[in-house]
Motif scaffolding. Structure first.
Motif, PDB file in Angstrom:
ATOM      1  N   CYS A   1       0.831  -1.208   0.000  1.00  0.00           N
ATOM      2  CA  CYS A   1       0.000   0.000   0.000  1.00  0.00           C
ATOM      3  C   CYS A   1       0.863   1.255   0.000  1.00  0.00           C
ATOM      4  CB  CYS A   1      -0.922   0.006   1.218  1.00  0.00           C
ATOM      5  SG  CYS A   1      -2.314  -1.119   1.109  1.00  0.00           S
ATOM      6  N   PHE A   2       1.858   1.252   0.873  1.00  0.00           N
ATOM      7  CA  PHE A   2       2.712   2.419   1.043  1.00  0.00           C
ATOM      8  C   PHE A   2       3.397   2.795  -0.269  1.00  0.00           C
ATOM      9  CE2 PHE A   2       5.379   5.475   2.825  1.00  0.00           C
ATOM     10  CZ  PHE A   2       5.239   5.572   4.197  1.00  0.00           C
ATOM     11  N   THR A   3       3.884   1.777  -0.987  1.00  0.00           N
ATOM     12  CA  THR A   3       4.644   2.013  -2.219  1.00  0.00           C
ATOM     13  C   THR A   3       3.831   2.798  -3.248  1.00  0.00           C
ATOM     14  OG1 THR A   3       5.926  -0.003  -1.863  1.00  0.00           O
ATOM     15  CG2 THR A   3       5.892   0.878  -4.093  1.00  0.00           C
ATOM     16  N   LYS A   4       2.516   2.615  -3.249  1.00  0.00           N
ATOM     17  CA  LYS A   4       1.663   3.318  -4.216  1.00  0.00           C
ATOM     18  C   LYS A   4       1.673   4.830  -4.009  1.00  0.00           C
ATOM     19  CE  LYS A   4      -1.518  -0.606  -4.597  1.00  0.00           C
ATOM     20  NZ  LYS A   4      -2.916  -1.073  -4.355  1.00  0.00           N
ATOM     21  N   LEU A   5       2.048   5.265  -2.817  1.00  0.00           N
ATOM     22  CA  LEU A   5       2.007   6.688  -2.489  1.00  0.00           C
ATOM     23  C   LEU A   5       3.341   7.400  -2.703  1.00  0.00           C
ATOM     24  CD1 LEU A   5       0.019   6.414   0.877  1.00  0.00           C
ATOM     25  CD2 LEU A   5      -0.883   7.172  -1.330  1.00  0.00           C
ATOM     26  N   ILE A   6       4.409   6.638  -2.896  1.00  0.00           N
ATOM     27  CA  ILE A   6       5.750   7.219  -2.923  1.00  0.00           C
ATOM     28  C   ILE A   6       6.009   8.012  -4.203  1.00  0.00           C
ATOM     29  CG2 ILE A   6       8.210   6.635  -3.056  1.00  0.00           C
ATOM     30  CD1 ILE A   6       7.650   4.361  -1.086  1.00  0.00           C
ATOM     31  N   SER A   7       6.433   9.261  -4.021  1.00  0.00           N
ATOM     32  CA  SER A   7       6.776  10.104  -5.175  1.00  0.00           C
ATOM     33  C   SER A   7       8.101  10.840  -4.963  1.00  0.00           C
ATOM     34  CB  SER A   7       5.663  11.132  -5.432  1.00  0.00           C
ATOM     35  OG  SER A   7       5.511  11.990  -4.315  1.00  0.00           O
ATOM     36  N   ALA A   8       8.774  10.578  -3.827  1.00  0.00           N
ATOM     37  CA  ALA A   8      10.051  11.231  -3.537  1.00  0.00           C
ATOM     38  C   ALA A   8      11.060  10.193  -3.069  1.00  0.00           C
ATOM     39  CB  ALA A   8       9.872  12.309  -2.466  1.00  0.00           C
ATOM     40  N   ASN A   9      12.332  10.466  -3.327  1.00  0.00           N
ATOM     41  CA  ASN A   9      13.380   9.513  -2.968  1.00  0.00           C
ATOM     42  C   ASN A   9      14.619  10.250  -2.483  1.00  0.00           C
ATOM     43  OD1 ASN A   9      16.038   8.024  -4.207  1.00  0.00           O
ATOM     44  ND2 ASN A   9      14.616   6.568  -3.277  1.00  0.00           N
ATOM     45  N   ILE A  10      15.149   9.769  -1.344  1.00  0.00           N
ATOM     46  CA  ILE A  10      16.406  10.304  -0.809  1.00  0.00           C
ATOM     47  C   ILE A  10      17.422   9.165  -0.821  1.00  0.00           C
ATOM     48  CG2 ILE A  10      17.551  11.347   1.189  1.00  0.00           C
ATOM     49  CD1 ILE A  10      14.755  12.332   2.081  1.00  0.00           C
ATOM     50  N   ASP A  11      18.486   9.318  -1.588  1.00  0.00           N
ATOM     51  CA  ASP A  11      19.499   8.265  -1.738  1.00  0.00           C
ATOM     52  C   ASP A  11      20.844   8.813  -1.283  1.00  0.00           C
ATOM     53  OD1 ASP A  11      21.340   6.330  -2.551  1.00  0.00           O
ATOM     54  OD2 ASP A  11      20.152   5.790  -4.317  1.00  0.00           O
ATOM     55  N   LYS A  12      21.303   8.379  -0.121  1.00  0.00           N
ATOM     56  CA  LYS A  12      22.576   8.858   0.415  1.00  0.00           C
ATOM     57  C   LYS A  12      23.760   8.278  -0.361  1.00  0.00           C
ATOM     58  CE  LYS A  12      21.013  11.197   4.049  1.00  0.00           C
ATOM     59  NZ  LYS A  12      21.251  12.644   4.283  1.00  0.00           N
ATOM     60  N   TYR A  13      23.557   7.112  -0.981  1.00  0.00           N
ATOM     61  CA  TYR A  13      24.632   6.514  -1.775  1.00  0.00           C
ATOM     62  C   TYR A  13      24.889   7.337  -3.025  1.00  0.00           C
ATOM     63  CZ  TYR A  13      24.755   2.257   1.056  1.00  0.00           C
ATOM     64  OH  TYR A  13      24.909   1.365   2.092  1.00  0.00           O
ATOM     65  N   GLN A  14      23.821   7.777  -3.672  1.00  0.00           N
ATOM     66  CA  GLN A  14      23.949   8.587  -4.875  1.00  0.00           C
ATOM     67  C   GLN A  14      24.045  10.083  -4.555  1.00  0.00           C
ATOM     68  OE1 GLN A  14      24.236   7.219  -7.932  1.00  0.00           O
ATOM     69  NE2 GLN A  14      24.084   5.177  -6.993  1.00  0.00           N
ATOM     70  N   GLN A  15      23.812  10.419  -3.273  1.00  0.00           N
ATOM     71  CA  GLN A  15      23.833  11.819  -2.824  1.00  0.00           C
ATOM     72  C   GLN A  15      22.879  12.687  -3.653  1.00  0.00           C
ATOM     73  OE1 GLN A  15      25.682  13.437  -0.069  1.00  0.00           O
ATOM     74  NE2 GLN A  15      25.441  11.256   0.408  1.00  0.00           N
TER      75      GLN A  15
ATOM     76  N   GLU B   1      18.414  13.677  -4.284  1.00  0.00           N
ATOM     77  CA  GLU B   1      16.996  13.576  -3.969  1.00  0.00           C
ATOM     78  C   GLU B   1      16.200  13.753  -5.259  1.00  0.00           C
ATOM     79  OE1 GLU B   1      15.581  16.052  -0.839  1.00  0.00           O
ATOM     80  OE2 GLU B   1      17.329  15.717   0.455  1.00  0.00           O
ATOM     81  N   THR B   2      15.193  12.937  -5.438  1.00  0.00           N
ATOM     82  CA  THR B   2      14.362  13.047  -6.630  1.00  0.00           C
ATOM     83  C   THR B   2      12.897  13.163  -6.223  1.00  0.00           C
ATOM     84  OG1 THR B   2      14.203  10.626  -6.803  1.00  0.00           O
ATOM     85  CG2 THR B   2      15.944  11.727  -8.064  1.00  0.00           C
ATOM     86  N   HIS B   3      12.150  13.907  -7.021  1.00  0.00           N
ATOM     87  CA  HIS B   3      10.715  14.077  -6.779  1.00  0.00           C
ATOM     88  C   HIS B   3       9.994  13.849  -8.097  1.00  0.00           C
ATOM     89  CE1 HIS B   3      11.192  15.854  -2.734  1.00  0.00           C
ATOM     90  NE2 HIS B   3      12.337  16.294  -3.229  1.00  0.00           N
ATOM     91  N   GLU B   4       9.065  12.931  -8.079  1.00  0.00           N
ATOM     92  CA  GLU B   4       8.315  12.600  -9.274  1.00  0.00           C
ATOM     93  C   GLU B   4       6.845  12.963  -9.077  1.00  0.00           C
ATOM     94  OE1 GLU B   4       8.936   8.476  -9.757  1.00  0.00           O
ATOM     95  OE2 GLU B   4      11.093   8.652 -10.185  1.00  0.00           O
ATOM     96  N   GLN B   5       6.137  13.038 -10.175  1.00  0.00           N
ATOM     97  CA  GLN B   5       4.706  13.298 -10.082  1.00  0.00           C
ATOM     98  C   GLN B   5       3.999  12.043  -9.598  1.00  0.00           C
ATOM     99  OE1 GLN B   5       3.015  14.898 -13.634  1.00  0.00           O
ATOM    100  NE2 GLN B   5       0.920  14.947 -12.836  1.00  0.00           N
ATOM    101  N   ALA B   6       3.062  12.228  -8.659  1.00  0.00           N
ATOM    102  CA  ALA B   6       2.330  11.092  -8.106  1.00  0.00           C
ATOM    103  C   ALA B   6       1.563  10.371  -9.203  1.00  0.00           C
ATOM    104  CB  ALA B   6       1.376  11.564  -7.013  1.00  0.00           C
ATOM    105  N   LEU B   7       1.537   9.045  -9.148  1.00  0.00           N
ATOM    106  CA  LEU B   7       0.842   8.247 -10.156  1.00  0.00           C
ATOM    107  C   LEU B   7      -0.655   8.223  -9.900  1.00  0.00           C
ATOM    108  CD1 LEU B   7       3.297   5.213 -10.443  1.00  0.00           C
ATOM    109  CD2 LEU B   7       3.090   7.183 -11.980  1.00  0.00           C
ATOM    110  N   LEU B   8      -1.045   8.435  -8.654  1.00  0.00           N
ATOM    111  CA  LEU B   8      -2.454   8.375  -8.298  1.00  0.00           C
ATOM    112  C   LEU B   8      -3.058   9.775  -8.218  1.00  0.00           C
ATOM    113  CD1 LEU B   8      -2.320   5.725  -5.406  1.00  0.00           C
ATOM    114  CD2 LEU B   8      -2.747   5.324  -7.838  1.00  0.00           C
TER     115      LEU B   8
END
Length: 294
Positions: A140-154, A156-163
């Motif tokens: 359920c949670f995954t369906k809501l995700i539109s942002a990502n913080i990746d410390k390995y890649q240093q 942050e990305t923000h995408e448009q919500a699919l829902l």
């Protein structure tokens, strides 16, 4: 255990969700009074979080809700690769915190009312899901995700919500359902008794009778009596009399109305009957009660 209790409606609503990937040695940042509830779910690894005066060491399948009006921060660096999901939500309604979960009597409106029915949504600030729960919860949670913080890649990305916003809210409420502490449901007879009591409290000053109450709720008087006695230990007529007496007592000490006026105001047919019943319940006449309290 600490809980946050939301008076609904309005229900809490979804703002944004994302995930974060931490390296060993990373630490959660410090934030104060962020204005939204921050729900964190650990997929794997660990996270050290202090929220106000509470300290947590979160591990796989742990959920923590951070308060919108406190300061939270990482009090220790993680020692392993860690992935967690986060979700921000808020409410425009009332809420309060409690240290214990209490069974609360829901505010029930009359059966024929068009008003909102007030309820309480209770969420524990910390909860550990089972492996079975965590799989469904994560889906359920995954369906809501539109942002990502990746410390390995240093980055942050923000995408448009699919829902759509409405779909997001629907999934968000499903997410909360995994956490919510459910109040036990009352059966139909208990609900009927509560509605009858509320009806009496709202209309005690009118010419109420057992028959008029039964007609209003479209039940046989015997059934009305049985439900009231089981839920409150009292018949409708006794409840009506007690409510009238309690309101008369308030008027006797807070107003300058005559005793005859008070008798009529609270629904007694005659002042003499009012005096008789008042003394049976209090041991004093209305006049003696007023003089004693003033």
């Amino acid at each position: 255990m600490e809980y946050v209790n939301f008076s609904t409606p309005p229900f809490p609503h979804f703002v944004v969700a994302g995930n974060a990937l931490y390296r060993p040695g990373d630490i959660h940042g410090k934030r104060s009074n962020i204005g939204v509830f921050d729900l964190i779910f650990i997929e794997y690894g660990e996270l050290y979080i202090t929220d106000g005066d509470k300290t947590y060491h979160l591990k796989e399948n742990d959920i923590l809700i951070l308060k919108p009006d406190s300061t939270h921060f990482g009090h220790k660096r993680v020692s392993m690769k860690t992935k967690f999901n986060w979700l921000h939500f808020r409410t425009f309604g009332d809420y309060h915190y409690s240290n214990e979960f209490h069974l609360m009597k829901e505010e029930r409106k009359l059966l024929n009312s068009y008003s909102d029915r007030k309820n309480l949504v209770t969420l524990p600030l910390y909860k550990k899901l089972t492996h079975l729960e965590s799989g469904e919860f994560s889906t359920c949670f995954t369906k809501l995700i539109s942002a990502n913080i990746d410390k390995y890649q240093q980055k942050e990305t923000h995408e448009q919500a699919l829902l759509s916003p409405l779909e997001c809210q629907e999934v968000f409420l499903r997410v909360l359902s995994f956490i919510q502490v459910f109040q036990p449901q009352r059966n139909s007879n208990e609900l009927l008794a509560t509605n009858i009591m509320e009806y009496i409290m709202s209309n005690y000053h009118t010419h109420l009778t057992l028959e008029s109450i039964a007609n209003y709720f479209n039940f046989h008087p015997v059934h009305i009596i049985r439900c009231m006695k089981k839920e409150f230990g009292i018949t409708p007529n006794k409840a009506l009399t007690q409510i009238r007496i309690e309101n008369a007592k308030k008027l006797l000490i807070t107003s300058t109305l005559s005793i005859n006026k008070i008798s009529d105001f609270v629904g007694f047919t005659t002042p003499s009957y009012f005096n008789k019943i008042f003394k049976e319940y209090t041991g004093l006449t209305p006049k003696e009660y007023r003089n004693h309290k003033l």
